[in-house]
Design a protein around this motif. Sequence first.
Motif, mmCIF file in Angstrom:
data_model
loop_
_atom_site.group_PDB
_atom_site.id
_atom_site.type_symbol
_atom_site.label_atom_id
_atom_site.label_comp_id
_atom_site.label_asym_id
_atom_site.label_seq_id
_atom_site.Cartn_x
_atom_site.Cartn_y
_atom_site.Cartn_z
ATOM 1 N N ALA A 193 20.115 -19.746 -18.417
ATOM 2 C CA ALA A 193 20.038 -19.173 -19.764
ATOM 3 C C ALA A 193 21.374 -18.538 -20.147
ATOM 4 C CB ALA A 193 18.918 -18.144 -19.846
ATOM 5 N N ILE A 194 21.984 -17.834 -19.215
ATOM 6 C CA ILE A 194 23.293 -17.226 -19.466
ATOM 7 C C ILE A 194 24.328 -18.313 -19.746
ATOM 8 C CG2 ILE A 194 25.200 -15.958 -18.371
ATOM 9 C CD1 ILE A 194 23.061 -14.293 -16.918
ATOM 10 N N GLY A 195 24.204 -19.427 -19.023
ATOM 11 C CA GLY A 195 25.139 -20.532 -19.205
ATOM 12 C C GLY A 195 24.878 -21.362 -20.446
ATOM 13 N N GLY A 196 23.799 -21.082 -21.164
ATOM 14 C CA GLY A 196 23.494 -21.809 -22.379
ATOM 15 C C GLY A 196 22.817 -23.142 -22.159
ATOM 16 N N HIS A 197 22.351 -23.379 -20.935
ATOM 17 C CA HIS A 197 21.690 -24.653 -20.639
ATOM 18 C C HIS A 197 20.243 -24.676 -21.129
ATOM 19 C CE1 HIS A 197 25.197 -25.649 -18.310
ATOM 20 N NE2 HIS A 197 25.043 -24.574 -17.562
ATOM 21 N N VAL A 198 19.677 -23.494 -21.329
ATOM 22 C CA VAL A 198 18.335 -23.359 -21.893
ATOM 23 C C VAL A 198 18.385 -22.118 -22.788
ATOM 24 C CG1 VAL A 198 17.490 -21.997 -19.920
ATOM 25 C CG2 VAL A 198 15.869 -23.209 -21.364
ATOM 26 N N PRO A 199 17.834 -22.183 -24.011
ATOM 27 C CA PRO A 199 18.030 -21.078 -24.965
ATOM 28 C C PRO A 199 17.262 -19.797 -24.654
ATOM 29 C CG PRO A 199 16.636 -22.772 -25.923
ATOM 30 C CD PRO A 199 17.164 -23.337 -24.637
ATOM 31 N N LEU A 200 16.103 -19.925 -24.018
ATOM 32 C CA LEU A 200 15.259 -18.768 -23.758
ATOM 33 C C LEU A 200 14.914 -18.674 -22.279
ATOM 34 C CD1 LEU A 200 12.766 -19.402 -26.689
ATOM 35 C CD2 LEU A 200 14.377 -17.489 -26.603
ATOM 36 N N VAL A 201 14.704 -17.457 -21.813
ATOM 37 C CA VAL A 201 14.273 -17.250 -20.439
ATOM 38 C C VAL A 201 13.253 -16.117 -20.425
ATOM 39 C CG1 VAL A 201 16.163 -15.626 -19.908
ATOM 40 C CG2 VAL A 201 15.011 -16.869 -18.047
ATOM 41 N N VAL A 202 12.229 -16.265 -19.592
ATOM 42 C CA VAL A 202 11.195 -15.237 -19.468
ATOM 43 C C VAL A 202 11.058 -14.911 -17.989
ATOM 44 C CG1 VAL A 202 8.854 -14.560 -20.099
ATOM 45 C CG2 VAL A 202 10.024 -16.339 -21.407
ATOM 46 N N VAL A 203 11.471 -13.704 -17.616
ATOM 47 C CA VAL A 203 11.436 -13.253 -16.222
ATOM 48 C C VAL A 203 11.035 -11.789 -16.202
ATOM 49 C CG1 VAL A 203 13.133 -14.888 -15.286
ATOM 50 C CG2 VAL A 203 13.925 -12.765 -16.342
ATOM 51 N N ASN A 204 10.809 -11.243 -15.010
ATOM 52 C CA ASN A 204 10.418 -9.840 -14.961
ATOM 53 C C ASN A 204 11.588 -8.945 -15.352
ATOM 54 O OD1 ASN A 204 11.899 -8.872 -12.578
ATOM 55 N ND2 ASN A 204 10.446 -10.015 -11.342
ATOM 56 N N ALA A 205 11.263 -7.716 -15.683
ATOM 57 C CA ALA A 205 12.255 -6.786 -16.220
ATOM 58 C C ALA A 205 13.422 -6.566 -15.267
ATOM 59 C CB ALA A 205 11.580 -5.461 -16.552
ATOM 60 N N LEU A 206 13.156 -6.568 -13.965
ATOM 61 C CA LEU A 206 14.211 -6.365 -12.975
ATOM 62 C C LEU A 206 15.300 -7.424 -13.118
ATOM 63 C CD1 LEU A 206 15.374 -5.148 -10.324
ATOM 64 C CD2 LEU A 206 13.864 -6.704 -9.088
ATOM 65 N N GLU A 207 14.890 -8.669 -13.350
ATOM 66 C CA GLU A 207 15.844 -9.770 -13.392
ATOM 67 C C GLU A 207 16.560 -9.892 -14.731
ATOM 68 O OE1 GLU A 207 13.758 -12.924 -10.353
ATOM 69 O OE2 GLU A 207 12.728 -12.459 -12.220
ATOM 70 N N ALA A 208 15.929 -9.423 -15.809
ATOM 71 C CA ALA A 208 16.515 -9.593 -17.142
ATOM 72 C C ALA A 208 17.354 -8.418 -17.610
ATOM 73 C CB ALA A 208 15.395 -9.850 -18.157
ATOM 74 N N THR A 209 16.946 -7.208 -17.268
ATOM 75 C CA THR A 209 17.560 -6.006 -17.839
ATOM 76 C C THR A 209 19.074 -5.916 -17.672
ATOM 77 O OG1 THR A 209 15.498 -4.758 -17.637
ATOM 78 C CG2 THR A 209 17.517 -3.479 -17.822
ATOM 79 N N PRO A 210 19.626 -6.128 -16.475
ATOM 80 C CA PRO A 210 21.089 -5.976 -16.331
ATOM 81 C C PRO A 210 21.887 -6.876 -17.281
ATOM 82 C CG PRO A 210 20.039 -6.136 -14.189
ATOM 83 C CD PRO A 210 19.004 -6.496 -15.205
ATOM 84 N N PHE A 211 21.420 -8.094 -17.476
ATOM 85 C CA PHE A 211 22.154 -9.051 -18.304
ATOM 86 C C PHE A 211 21.993 -8.762 -19.795
ATOM 87 C CE2 PHE A 211 21.026 -11.160 -14.305
ATOM 88 C CZ PHE A 211 22.317 -11.379 -13.820
ATOM 89 N N ILE A 212 20.870 -8.152 -20.164
ATOM 90 C CA ILE A 212 20.689 -7.726 -21.554
ATOM 91 C C ILE A 212 21.631 -6.552 -21.846
ATOM 92 C CG2 ILE A 212 19.061 -6.689 -23.192
ATOM 93 C CD1 ILE A 212 16.851 -8.303 -21.806
ATOM 94 N N LYS A 213 21.727 -5.628 -20.910
ATOM 95 C CA LYS A 213 22.621 -4.483 -21.089
ATOM 96 C C LYS A 213 24.075 -4.914 -21.171
ATOM 97 C CE LYS A 213 19.825 -0.780 -19.082
ATOM 98 N NZ LYS A 213 19.762 0.270 -18.036
ATOM 99 N N GLU A 214 24.419 -5.970 -20.442
ATOM 100 C CA GLU A 214 25.801 -6.470 -20.450
ATOM 101 C C GLU A 214 26.096 -7.324 -21.684
ATOM 102 O OE1 GLU A 214 26.228 -8.647 -16.839
ATOM 103 O OE2 GLU A 214 25.974 -6.891 -15.548
ATOM 104 N N GLY A 215 25.057 -7.700 -22.432
ATOM 105 C CA GLY A 215 25.252 -8.532 -23.607
ATOM 106 C C GLY A 215 25.323 -10.014 -23.315
#
Length: 316
Positions: free
Chosen positions: A186-208
């Motif tokens: 998802a970060i690489g743009g290979h898939v537009p959306l990702v759904v994972v638990n908060a532990l796995e998503a939060t750091p990357f959302i905070k980093e933008g």
Amino acid sequence: MIIAASALLLSQAAIGQDYPSRVVTVVNGFSSGGAVDTVARALSERLSASLGQSFIVESRPGAGSNLAAMAVIRSAPDGHTLLLGTNGLAINMALYKTPGFDVEKDLAPISMVGDIPAVIAAHPSFPANSIAELVAFAKQKPNEASFATPGNGSLPHLAMALLAKQAGIEMRHVAYRGGHPAVTDAIGGHVPLVVVNALEATPFIKEGRLKGLAVTGPSRLAALPDVPTVAEGPGLAGFDAQTWWGLFAPAGTPPAVVEKLQSEVQKALADPKLRDRIESVGGRVRSSTAAELGAFVSTERKKWGQVVADTGLRPE
């Protein structure tokens, strides 16, 4: 009969007093280092300190956590082998044609431990910036929005199936083998959306590197206060889909042992250090009695069983 009943009560009391008499193994069905493993270790450390015996954690990933459940079910019902289970226990009753066990008959509930929501996140280039915009996009362009999850039949997958049903939309599921590769693509743009638990998503959302669209639990996360819940979206009031953690023993474990463990878990969950550990992975403490956990599992089994039936899901 009165004498026999009294003797039984005394015997049960003695069993509870003597427990645990050796090392206790807490089995979980997921790999080391993830949220479930982190919670299992934090709880085990606290129980070791309070009960004076070592509680060790053993990871047995495979078959959607069915392997871990079966290992515990087949162990001696004496409280020395426990399972830190998740809602996968309830989901798998419907997802697998022959799961190999019945969660309500073969496991003795002890206590709820906590829960953690999933986060729906998107690559920064994705046009939707909220759950309302995602729903509108999916209605205009059915099956064009692809979402990655940790795997077929995972909680994030079923949460999106429930969302699609409630919102009347169609999206395309892309199953990965774990949350990390799903997030990476998802970060690489290979898939537009990702759904994972908060532990796995939060750091990357905070980093933008990802943008948070919605949280699947009933309330916003302290770590992501600006990310709304799915339930805040149009026509989605009451939406609640999150992973929970509960402690179980094999069916037939003496009631005195279950009661002692339940009491000790309640004490552990009141410890600020344990609360901090659970919150550090994006979760929250959620305690219960054994009966409440048993009733909750039954409710979850019906809820997710219906989602599985509606979508025709089957394990990979």
